[in-house]
Design a protein around this motif. Sequence first.
Motif, PDB file in Angstrom:
ATOM      1  N   UNK A  87       0.810  -1.215   0.000  1.00 51.04           N
ATOM      2  CA  UNK A  87       0.000   0.000   0.000  1.00 51.04           C
ATOM      3  C   UNK A  87       0.847   1.270   0.000  1.00 51.04           C
ATOM      4  N   UNK A  88       1.915   1.257  -0.758  1.00 49.74           N
ATOM      5  CA  UNK A  88       2.759   2.434  -0.851  1.00 49.74           C
ATOM      6  C   UNK A  88       3.742   2.605   0.288  1.00 49.74           C
ATOM      7  N   UNK A  89       3.781   1.647   1.217  1.00 52.28           N
ATOM      8  CA  UNK A  89       4.701   1.716   2.356  1.00 52.28           C
ATOM      9  C   UNK A  89       5.787   0.654   2.199  1.00 52.28           C
ATOM     10  N   UNK A  90       6.942   0.939   2.775  1.00 49.60           N
ATOM     11  CA  UNK A  90       8.044  -0.017   2.801  1.00 49.60           C
ATOM     12  C   UNK A  90       8.421  -0.283   4.251  1.00 49.60           C
ATOM     13  N   UNK A  91       8.389  -1.536   4.638  1.00 52.01           N
ATOM     14  CA  UNK A  91       8.757  -1.937   5.997  1.00 52.01           C
ATOM     15  C   UNK A  91      10.083  -2.689   5.942  1.00 52.01           C
ATOM     16  N   UNK A  92      11.070  -2.195   6.686  1.00 52.25           N
ATOM     17  CA  UNK A  92      12.377  -2.840   6.782  1.00 52.25           C
ATOM     18  C   UNK A  92      12.449  -3.544   8.135  1.00 52.25           C
TER      19      UNK A  92
END
Length: 300
Positions: A87-92
Amino acid sequence: MDRRPRFSAGPPRNLPRQPRRGRRHPGGRLRTPARRGPDARRRAPVLRQGRPHRRPPHRRQPPRRRRPSLSAPRRPGPDLVGIHHAAGWTAVVIAHLDGPHPDLSPASSDPDQIWALLDKLTYSPAPPPYTAAAAATPSGAAGLQGWNQLLADPPGDLEPEVRNRLHELAELEAAWPGLAHSDRIVHGDLRADNMVRDHDRGVTFVDWAHATTGPACIDAVSLAPQLILAGHAPQDIARLLDEHPATATDPLASTAFLAALTGHWHRNARKPAPPGAPGLRAYQHRAATAGIALLSLRMN
């Protein structure tokens, strides 16, 4: 099969503590075999012409950059577990670190781990993927300054030593932008609360929000005033900066960055406190005092 040692003759009597066996190298050197036990990581002594070889103390030689010890942590930061996009987010996702912040006081061994990790971090150029990612964010270290403004309008409460050296400090600061670009990994905000002493890995650097590339000296010089605030003598830290490979390989860049960083602290400490950070100006004042102590020793 004959398993006798390569050299059956014993060591000469005039050499105290001579190893039993060794390998003769060109130039008359005898390098001892690696020892086992608690001190196995120490370098074996090099003997030349019957005496331990040491450079005379009056001959100042530039330090030779050696490969960092393999006993240091494998990476300066925590291990990467995975990257997820949704959804347009990046989780590292990074590995959990279990432990407190390091203790920077003189009684602790944590500073030794930090300096060893800095040596490993800056030993070679940053890998291409890191360089490409860091290129998107310009380095904030290159723009640090403050002495030029203080020189134009010196505050009345400046210490006499600082007032007398404002021109020198401003010149050093002005030289820094031309020295601020290189290819080493830079954390960019190295202090105790951006490190974790993990129970298994030892000291690890976290919070890489300001990561960039630049000279090897940036993180080491940034750490130096923190050690003085933790109780280390300025003379000891100045000597360490003279000897550590990250700073000794380019003394001018190290001193110029220290001047720019200290000028930034000195100028900002005089501003009103920003909202939500009531202790920031007091910290900057203490850090500026520690930076001045180091600059006085390096400039003298």
